[in-house]
Design a protein around this motif. Structure first.
Motif, PDB file in Angstrom:
ATOM      1  N   HIS A  56       0.565  -3.816   2.578  1.00 10.13           N
ATOM      2  CA  HIS A  56      -0.395  -2.757   2.890  1.00 10.13           C
ATOM      3  C   HIS A  56      -1.806  -3.299   3.056  1.00 10.13           C
ATOM      4  O   HIS A  56      -2.682  -2.605   3.582  1.00 10.13           O
ATOM      5  CB  HIS A  56      -0.372  -1.692   1.790  1.00 10.13           C
ATOM      6  N   SER A  57      -2.025  -4.537   2.613  1.00 14.45           N
ATOM      7  CA  SER A  57      -3.353  -5.160   2.718  1.00 14.45           C
ATOM      8  C   SER A  57      -3.413  -6.197   3.832  1.00 14.45           C
ATOM      9  O   SER A  57      -4.356  -6.994   3.887  1.00 14.45           O
ATOM     10  CB  SER A  57      -3.717  -5.812   1.383  1.00 14.45           C
ATOM     11  N   ARG A  85      -8.394  -2.411   3.903  1.00 12.75           N
ATOM     12  CA  ARG A  85      -8.821  -1.871   2.602  1.00 12.75           C
ATOM     13  C   ARG A  85      -9.303  -0.444   2.783  1.00 12.75           C
ATOM     14  O   ARG A  85     -10.103  -0.148   3.676  1.00 12.75           O
ATOM     15  CB  ARG A  85      -9.937  -2.730   2.016  1.00 12.75           C
ATOM     16  N   ASN A  99      -5.325   2.101  -0.669  1.00 15.05           N
ATOM     17  CA  ASN A  99      -4.740   0.874  -1.211  1.00 15.05           C
ATOM     18  C   ASN A  99      -5.705   0.089  -2.082  1.00 15.05           C
ATOM     19  O   ASN A  99      -5.510  -1.104  -2.324  1.00 15.05           O
ATOM     20  CB  ASN A  99      -4.207  -0.017  -0.075  1.00 15.05           C
ATOM     21  N   LEU A 115      -4.700  -2.488  -4.929  1.00 15.83           N
ATOM     22  CA  LEU A 115      -4.304  -3.863  -4.658  1.00 15.83           C
ATOM     23  C   LEU A 115      -5.468  -4.837  -4.791  1.00 15.83           C
ATOM     24  O   LEU A 115      -5.261  -6.035  -5.015  1.00 15.83           O
ATOM     25  CB  LEU A 115      -3.710  -3.980  -3.246  1.00 15.83           C
ATOM     26  N   TYR A 137      -1.126  -0.030  -8.500  1.00 19.04           N
ATOM     27  CA  TYR A 137      -1.235   0.503  -7.150  1.00 19.04           C
ATOM     28  C   TYR A 137      -0.067   1.469  -6.977  1.00 19.04           C
ATOM     29  O   TYR A 137       1.069   1.061  -6.754  1.00 19.04           O
ATOM     30  CB  TYR A 137      -1.185  -0.627  -6.121  1.00 19.04           C
ATOM     31  N   TYR A 177       1.402   4.511  -4.829  1.00 19.22           N
ATOM     32  CA  TYR A 177       1.227   5.161  -3.545  1.00 19.22           C
ATOM     33  C   TYR A 177       2.396   6.110  -3.291  1.00 19.22           C
ATOM     34  O   TYR A 177       3.393   6.111  -4.025  1.00 19.22           O
ATOM     35  CB  TYR A 177       1.093   4.140  -2.415  1.00 19.22           C
ATOM     36  N   ASP A 197       3.477  -0.218  -7.911  1.00 21.15           N
ATOM     37  CA  ASP A 197       3.105  -1.605  -7.661  1.00 21.15           C
ATOM     38  C   ASP A 197       2.125  -2.070  -8.737  1.00 21.15           C
ATOM     39  O   ASP A 197       1.354  -1.262  -9.277  1.00 21.15           O
ATOM     40  CB  ASP A 197       2.374  -1.743  -6.321  1.00 21.15           C
ATOM     41  N   ASP A 243      -3.112   5.624 -10.289  1.00 27.35           N
ATOM     42  CA  ASP A 243      -3.459   4.636  -9.281  1.00 27.35           C
ATOM     43  C   ASP A 243      -4.826   4.032  -9.597  1.00 27.35           C
ATOM     44  O   ASP A 243      -5.759   4.740 -10.000  1.00 27.35           O
ATOM     45  CB  ASP A 243      -3.493   5.304  -7.903  1.00 27.35           C
TER      46      ASP A 243
END
Length: 212
Positions: free
Chosen positions: A52-53, A58, A62, A65, A73, A75, A84, A141
């Motif tokens: 995702h990065s 950014r 996200n 991360l 993280y 999502y 994550d 998150d």
């Protein structure tokens, strides 16, 4: 070892393998739910076209991360939530997706959260795992795992008899090189792995008889 040190102490793919057999828990405020991690995927940041990065992308979605190692993280995709943990130094947006656990604590409540699902179907996938834990939002998150209701036992673990490295799930539509990288890890024969066929289930669930 503290979380920040652990999640920055080795390459992300190595950490993803070391997480196998560690106990992941969630404190609901009434009881502890959780199980042993049996499936992980490593995402290697800015150069990884499946991350995702990728390319340094950014956004508020996200940002977790980009936090220090051990930052969550969380999502969502459609109605499902995914767990994550950021790895490596702050602003080096690599991370590990926890895809499945072998349930061991609060199983009855997890079954209720999963509307009666039992056996491997209880937690054999990242969305199923989060539903079993009762996670229905991205509330945690960007929080550091040590400051959240989540915990991962870094003091001991079950030891996989054999770790399988395979291609990550659901990324075949992306760059062929990165889609083909074997960055998903699981104990051979564990029934709670998301893609494990019943004929490959092992009686020992893929663990050695002794653990540390």
């Amino acid at each position: 070892m503290d979380y920040e040190t652990y999640f920055s102490s080795a390459p992300t793919a190595e950490i993803a393998q070391d997480l196998l057999g560690r106990l992941l828990t969630f404190d609901t405020g009434k009881e502890i739910l959780g199980g042993y991690i049996v499936e992980t995927e490593a995402y290697l940041g800015k150069n990884d076209r499946c991350a995702h990065s990728f390319g340094g992308h950014r956004s508020s979605a996200n940002e977790g991360l980009y936090g220090k190692a051990g930052t969550l993280y969380i999502y969502s995709q459609r109605q499902y939530f995914f767990f994550d943990v950021a790895t490596q130094a702050e602003n080096e947006p690599q991370g590990i997706l926890i895809r499945a656990i072998e349930p061991s604590l609060g199983i009855e409540q997890m079954q209720l959260n999963r509307h009666g699902k039992t056996g491997p179907l209880l937690t054999n996938g990242p969305g199923k795992m989060m539903q079993a834990l009762g996670i229905t939002s991205r509330k945690w998150d960007c929080q550091f795992i040590g400051d959240s209701p989540f915990a991962i036992d870094l003091s001991q673990r079950k030891i996989p008899e054999k770790i399988i490295a395979a291609e990550r799930v659901g990324v075949t539509q992306r760059d062929p090189y990165w889609a083909g990288q074997k960055l998903r890890f699981y104990p051979q024969g564990n029934p709670y792995v998301s893609t494990m066929k019943k004929k490959f289930f092992q009686k020992n669930l893929g663990w050695r008889l002794t653990s540390i």
